[in-house]
Write an enzyme that holds these catalytic residues in place. Structure first.
Site, PDB file in Angstrom:
ATOM      1  N   GLU A  42       0.829  -1.207   0.000  1.00 41.00           N
ATOM      2  CA  GLU A  42       0.000   0.000   0.000  1.00 41.00           C
ATOM      3  C   GLU A  42       0.866   1.262   0.000  1.00 41.00           C
ATOM      4  O   GLU A  42       0.518   2.257  -0.642  1.00 41.00           O
ATOM      5  CB  GLU A  42      -0.953  -0.008   1.199  1.00 41.00           C
ATOM      6  CG  GLU A  42      -1.931  -1.171   1.202  1.00 41.00           C
ATOM      7  CD  GLU A  42      -2.682  -1.347  -0.103  1.00 41.00           C
ATOM      8  OE1 GLU A  42      -2.927  -0.337  -0.808  1.00 41.00           O
ATOM      9  OE2 GLU A  42      -3.029  -2.497  -0.438  1.00 41.00           O
ATOM     10  N   HIS A  53       1.904   2.214  -3.411  1.00 40.43           N
ATOM     11  CA  HIS A  53       0.962   3.085  -4.128  1.00 40.43           C
ATOM     12  C   HIS A  53       1.176   4.546  -3.756  1.00 40.43           C
ATOM     13  O   HIS A  53       1.046   5.442  -4.610  1.00 40.43           O
ATOM     14  CB  HIS A  53      -0.478   2.676  -3.817  1.00 40.43           C
ATOM     15  CG  HIS A  53      -0.894   1.391  -4.464  1.00 40.43           C
ATOM     16  ND1 HIS A  53      -0.737   1.148  -5.810  1.00 40.43           N
ATOM     17  CD2 HIS A  53      -1.461   0.275  -3.939  1.00 40.43           C
ATOM     18  CE1 HIS A  53      -1.199  -0.062  -6.101  1.00 40.43           C
ATOM     19  NE2 HIS A  53      -1.627  -0.617  -4.980  1.00 40.43           N
TER      20      HIS A  53
END
Length: 227
Positions: free
Chosen positions: A99, A102
């Site tokens: 994550e 990202h």
């Protein structure tokens, strides 16, 4: 479409997604019980990688659910499910790092991520209205409506396809960051990759299903159907 074609289509539509989900759950369950040598929680891993990359403006929040982890580019927040936020496992570290991958993509204006964001409005339209247009066109015998539905659907499929390089790139960044930051050791890389690869299967399965649906409707539009 012959019997063989229908069997392949059903496999793509049902079997592959179910297999991918099963693979993710079993892999996550296995490696959520294996602690990393650093014993860092997912939240600590995310914070360290963010800080190492100068992303002090990106916050980390705990969110409900299982495997509900995601990065919110609008609010600059990495949200981790409770198990991964507090967990000290390889699974928690891998998902947290993914994550954050990202977030790094967002900070670097990664081309595929920007393209995916640009596709969101038309992809949502495609997901919501393509089947309505196709069914209405088929019932009314209005092939222009069927074609419009196929065009809308193609944007939703394109979104799924563009998602693949975004997710694989985030996983590659995650592995590099986990190693360079010392969260995992070299002998832990193989197990960590298994978690990331299993998660990637869900995106591959979704893209295959979307593509199969599009091809089916294109063939229906192009190939005359016997009465």
């Amino acid at each position: 479409m012959g019997l063989g074609g229908y069997l392949i289509y059903i496999a793509l539509l049902i079997v592959i997604p179910l297999w991918a989900q099963s693979k993710v759950k079993s892999t996550y369950k296995k490696y959520s019980k294996v602690a990393t040598s650093s014993y860092m929680t997912g939240a600590q891993v995310a914070r360290k990688i963010l800080d190492d990359n100068g992303l002090y403006n990106v916050s980390i929040e705990e969110t409900r659910g299982v495997l509900s982890d995601h990065y919110d580019p609008r609010k600059k927040v990495v949200r981790l499910s409770s198990g991964n936020y507090h967990g000290q496992s390889m699974a928690s570290s891998a998902i947290a790092a993914h994550e954050v991958g990202h977030a790094i993509q967002d900070a670097e204006a990664y081309a595929f991520l920007r393209f995916r964001h640009a596709l969101v409005p038309v992809a949502n339209l495609g997901s919501n209205f393509s089947f309505i247009l196709i069914i209405a066109g088929a019932v009314l015998g209005a092939m222009n409506l069927v074609l419009a539905g196929i065009i809308f659907m193609s944007f939703a499929v394109l979104f799924q396809l563009v998602t693949l390089p975004v997710e694989f790139n985030a996983s590659n960044r995650a592995m590099a960051q986990l190693v360079s930051s010392g969260v995992i050791r070299n002998n832990e890389e193989r197990e960590t990759k298994k978690v990331l690869n299993a998660a990637a299967l869900t995106y591959v399965a979704a893209a295959l299903v979307a593509l199969a649906e599009l091809i089916r409707f294109v063939l229906m539009f192009l190939v005359p159907q016997d009465d």
